[in-house]
Design an enzyme around this catalytic site. Sequence first.
Site, PDB file in Angstrom:
ATOM      1  N   THR A   1      48.341  37.642  49.923  1.00 42.32           N
ATOM      2  CA  THR A   1      49.736  38.067  49.826  1.00 42.32           C
ATOM      3  C   THR A   1      49.930  39.015  48.648  1.00 42.32           C
ATOM      4  O   THR A   1      49.447  38.753  47.543  1.00 42.32           O
ATOM      5  CB  THR A   1      50.658  36.844  49.653  1.00 42.32           C
ATOM      6  OG1 THR A   1      50.465  35.971  50.767  1.00 42.32           O
ATOM      7  CG2 THR A   1      52.109  37.265  49.576  1.00 42.32           C
TER       8      THR A   1
ATOM      9  N   CYS B   1      36.030  41.098  26.707  1.00 39.59           N
ATOM     10  CA  CYS B   1      35.263  40.283  27.661  1.00 39.59           C
ATOM     11  C   CYS B   1      33.970  39.746  27.061  1.00 39.59           C
ATOM     12  O   CYS B   1      33.293  38.921  27.677  1.00 39.59           O
ATOM     13  CB  CYS B   1      34.960  41.105  28.914  1.00 39.59           C
ATOM     14  SG  CYS B   1      36.436  41.535  29.854  1.00 39.59           S
TER      15      CYS B   1
ATOM     16  N   GLY C   1      40.949  45.315  36.869  1.00 41.01           N
ATOM     17  CA  GLY C   1      39.881  46.298  36.887  1.00 41.01           C
ATOM     18  C   GLY C   1      38.569  45.733  37.370  1.00 41.01           C
ATOM     19  O   GLY C   1      37.799  46.416  38.057  1.00 41.01           O
TER      20      GLY C   1
ATOM     21  N   ASN D   1      35.144  51.772  26.629  1.00 42.97           N
ATOM     22  CA  ASN D   1      36.165  50.894  26.080  1.00 42.97           C
ATOM     23  C   ASN D   1      35.980  50.605  24.596  1.00 42.97           C
ATOM     24  O   ASN D   1      36.935  50.253  23.902  1.00 42.97           O
ATOM     25  CB  ASN D   1      36.207  49.574  26.861  1.00 42.97           C
ATOM     26  CG  ASN D   1      34.842  48.921  26.973  1.00 42.97           C
ATOM     27  OD1 ASN D   1      33.928  49.499  27.540  1.00 42.97           O
ATOM     28  ND2 ASN D   1      34.697  47.720  26.445  1.00 42.97           N
TER      29      ASN D   1
ATOM     30  N   SER E   1      43.468  49.239  35.843  1.00 40.74           N
ATOM     31  CA  SER E   1      44.025  47.906  35.594  1.00 40.74           C
ATOM     32  C   SER E   1      45.360  48.046  34.886  1.00 40.74           C
ATOM     33  O   SER E   1      45.451  48.725  33.856  1.00 40.74           O
ATOM     34  CB  SER E   1      43.062  47.084  34.749  1.00 40.74           C
ATOM     35  OG  SER E   1      43.529  45.768  34.567  1.00 40.74           O
ATOM     36  N   GLY E   2      46.401  47.392  35.408  1.00 37.92           N
ATOM     37  CA  GLY E   2      47.752  47.581  34.905  1.00 37.92           C
ATOM     38  C   GLY E   2      47.951  47.239  33.448  1.00 37.92           C
ATOM     39  O   GLY E   2      48.694  47.918  32.733  1.00 37.92           O
ATOM     40  N   HIS E   3      47.302  46.186  32.971  1.00 38.84           N
ATOM     41  CA  HIS E   3      47.604  45.720  31.612  1.00 38.84           C
ATOM     42  C   HIS E   3      47.045  46.612  30.522  1.00 38.84           C
ATOM     43  O   HIS E   3      47.307  46.386  29.340  1.00 38.84           O
ATOM     44  CB  HIS E   3      47.135  44.276  31.418  1.00 38.84           C
ATOM     45  CG  HIS E   3      45.663  44.099  31.226  1.00 38.84           C
ATOM     46  ND1 HIS E   3      45.110  43.799  30.003  1.00 38.84           N
ATOM     47  CD2 HIS E   3      44.632  44.151  32.099  1.00 38.84           C
ATOM     48  CE1 HIS E   3      43.797  43.673  30.127  1.00 38.84           C
ATOM     49  NE2 HIS E   3      43.489  43.873  31.391  1.00 38.84           N
TER      50      HIS E   3
END
Length: 396
Positions: free
Chosen positions: A237, A326, A70, A149, A199-201
């Site tokens: 990549t 964070c 994110g 959050n 964000s995936g997590h």
Amino acid sequence: MIYLDNNATTKVDPQVLEAMLPYFSEEYANPSSIYEFAKKSNHAVKEARGVIKDFFNAENEKEIIFTSCGSESANTAIRGVLNMNKSKRHIITTKVEHPCVLNLYKTLEKDGYKVDYIGVNSNGELDLAQLSESINEDTALVSVMYANNETGVIFPIEKISEIIKSKNKETKFFVDAVQVTGKIPIDVQALGVDLMGISGHKFHAPKGVGALYVNSKTLITPLIIGGHQERGKRAGTENVPYIIGMAKAAELAVDTLKYEASEVKRLRDKLETNILKNVFNARINTGGIVNRVPNTTNIGFEYIEGELILLHLSDSGICASSGSACTSGSLEPSHVLRAMNVPFTAIHGSIRFSLSKYTTEKEIDYVCEKIPAIIEKLTNISPYQEELEALRKRKA
């Protein structure tokens, strides 16, 4: 171990892990290679991009850029827009954004940008009048999180978009949607946003993968410069297994939205109700009535230190948080709760509980059983005994 810190990160869904595994050891080719062995990886990434496109309800796959998280999505969106509009030096955000956005804006201020920080009320709701008044001809970008959050408060993104476009059609609108992903539906076209990051997590995919939606009418410069990947918008990549995992998590999230809205919310509300009933010095910092994501509550325990509460919770096998992961190393009180003018008596003793689809009734019952005893123990050793006694009498 009872995990109630899902706004920090989530458990990887077993189905997500299963989808990822072949791309670690069997289909490990670089998707940019032209030989036959690479075609399956290349095709898998294309399919994943289509899944994320549908997840956002974007117009086409070209509007999706895969990132690492994110924070990268936010930095790419914000810096990318500003670099394409260097003549405009005004930005608008909120006082309660995630550190990945707020700290970037502090850096941009040093570079000569003027940043307006929009306030919130005591329930954490955004001051839309201040937002409207702040937009001018020089405003390059407005950046607002979809849901906070720490509190879970949802901001009215569609209404904000309408305000922005009515004041300056050239102003771009970026939304940090990290904390709503998998909890409420996302529709970038209906919302009217120009850029949106996830964000995936945060929704049962692994750490280390994210996505950024950039609509076809918005031009950005790349944050990471190098190869041709992501149509030149993000070099490097492709992280094939993690991209596959995030796409699978997105598919699963769509299927669990109703469960989040009903069962996860019911368990969250049960937790709140029990704590307020059995702990006299507890308060819901958002008032409990505002529009929030269904899994999140922020509860202040007055005249007690939050770090002590977390340590005692941990000793009982309960994982929770005092705010953003964070900023967990900081001794400063939450910037979100300060912006809400949460009383000093509660701000240092505020705990965020965030549930997930894996949270069970039995776990919530256990937490409801343990918390009153923990808070009573800490209340008895608090140096604010007179204030606590006065509060107890007022609540009686």
